[in-house]
Scaffold this motif. Sequence first.
Motif, PDB file in Angstrom:
ATOM      1  N   UNK A 179     -99.256  11.670 -14.445  1.00 36.42           N
ATOM      2  CA  UNK A 179     -99.491  11.348 -13.027  1.00 36.42           C
ATOM      3  C   UNK A 179     -98.252  10.840 -12.300  1.00 36.42           C
ATOM      4  N   UNK A 180     -97.199  10.507 -13.034  1.00 45.20           N
ATOM      5  CA  UNK A 180     -96.069   9.790 -12.425  1.00 45.20           C
ATOM      6  C   UNK A 180     -95.509  10.490 -11.191  1.00 45.20           C
ATOM      7  N   UNK A 181     -95.388  11.799 -11.230  1.00 45.08           N
ATOM      8  CA  UNK A 181     -94.802  12.525 -10.096  1.00 45.08           C
ATOM      9  C   UNK A 181     -95.718  12.542  -8.875  1.00 45.08           C
ATOM     10  N   UNK A 182     -96.982  12.190  -9.054  1.00 40.22           N
ATOM     11  CA  UNK A 182     -97.949  12.243  -7.951  1.00 40.22           C
ATOM     12  C   UNK A 182     -98.246  10.854  -7.382  1.00 40.22           C
ATOM     13  N   UNK A 183     -97.665   9.830  -7.977  1.00 37.67           N
ATOM     14  CA  UNK A 183     -97.864   8.469  -7.492  1.00 37.67           C
ATOM     15  C   UNK A 183     -96.865   8.165  -6.386  1.00 37.67           C
ATOM     16  N   UNK A 184     -97.280   7.352  -5.438  1.00 43.93           N
ATOM     17  CA  UNK A 184     -96.396   6.977  -4.333  1.00 43.93           C
ATOM     18  C   UNK A 184     -96.365   5.453  -4.209  1.00 43.93           C
ATOM     19  N   UNK A 185     -95.385   4.943  -3.514  1.00 47.56           N
ATOM     20  CA  UNK A 185     -95.325   3.496  -3.342  1.00 47.56           C
ATOM     21  C   UNK A 185     -96.553   2.999  -2.586  1.00 47.56           C
ATOM     22  N   UNK A 186     -97.137   1.890  -3.044  1.00 45.74           N
ATOM     23  CA  UNK A 186     -98.266   1.311  -2.307  1.00 45.74           C
ATOM     24  C   UNK A 186     -97.824   0.492  -1.098  1.00 45.74           C
ATOM     25  N   UNK A 187     -96.509   0.300  -0.951  1.00 49.23           N
ATOM     26  CA  UNK A 187     -95.983  -0.568   0.104  1.00 49.23           C
ATOM     27  C   UNK A 187     -95.833   0.223   1.405  1.00 49.23           C
ATOM     28  N   UNK A 188     -96.619  -0.149   2.411  1.00 45.56           N
ATOM     29  CA  UNK A 188     -96.554   0.511   3.714  1.00 45.56           C
ATOM     30  C   UNK A 188     -95.436  -0.049   4.587  1.00 45.56           C
ATOM     31  N   UNK A 189     -95.194  -1.333   4.457  1.00 45.26           N
ATOM     32  CA  UNK A 189     -94.238  -2.003   5.352  1.00 45.26           C
ATOM     33  C   UNK A 189     -93.787  -3.306   4.704  1.00 45.26           C
ATOM     34  N   UNK A 190     -92.569  -3.738   5.020  1.00 43.63           N
ATOM     35  CA  UNK A 190     -92.059  -5.024   4.557  1.00 43.63           C
ATOM     36  C   UNK A 190     -91.736  -5.889   5.758  1.00 43.63           C
TER      37      UNK A 190
END
Length: 317
Positions: A179-190
């Motif tokens: 799944x690693x290539x299909x995961x994205x950062x959960x962070x929308x904004x800092x």
Amino acid sequence: MQIPRMYLERYSLRLARLGMSEQGRFIVAEPKEPPSVISARNLVNAVHKIDARPVAICWDAMDLGFMSALSSEGIAYIRDERNAFLPFIGAVISDEVLGASPAASLSPQSQRIVLNLIAGRWVDCSAGDLARLCGKSAASVSGYLSEIAAIAPGLIMRDGKKRILCDAGLSTETLLDGFEDYLRTPVLERIRLKKVIERTELRAVDALLSGVSALSYMSDLAHNDSVPTVALEKNQVDALRRHMGDRWLEAQWYEPAAIEIEIWSYPVDAPSDISFDTTGLQCVDPFSLYVACAKAEYKEDRLLDAVEQLRRAICQK
């Protein structure tokens, strides 16, 4: 003899085994005429009423559409040595499906489900179970499962009309690799703030240590709690902003910050207590933290080493 004659007129049934384990025992159904997905489904259901062993449709003339339709129904198949879908042993072999139309990155809620599966928390949950766990509608969960099935069809099993999320007996490392290539950062904004926020205020909105702050508790990275990074969902950020009022002052990029807030796209279902005794705050769980840090594109070797340490640790669980 208990199988209706209409099915035996269309299929030849044979016993088969891969390897020596009981898990590798199954039934092969060879069609005597070009089959349909409906006839395959009806045969599988008929056999399951009298025999618990899985059934695989074996036909060397399957096209890509027929294989995709069978896998979406959770029906095992074998076309040839290069194309097979055997979810009961966690095997998907393909020289066509994987190169057809690549699956897209997972949506936030689908990623949440996958990470809980990899962590071993939501294994063997039905779509209804997942709807309750996620707080989402059945229709939404159906879409999430379809996203997951597009990447790993063997993880979605059928029990009658139910769709079940399973790990197919695969290891944590194998699942993460897949799944690693299909995961994205959960962070929308800092958001970087000038003013310190008391730990009691952060606990009131269920803030969790994240980023480098959490990574230092799950690797050999040196602790630096002077400028903590915390994870919050959008509604939690709004609540904290209202509570702080005039104290909510965002730092410019060139100004030092007292705290950094990450706005996450989905909640963390199993926070870690590893940092609580020291900081009074929990961390995001190791699996969610790994994805957030791996997708953060760190440049420093010490951070990259810490992320790799975390990956090795979660793959040993």
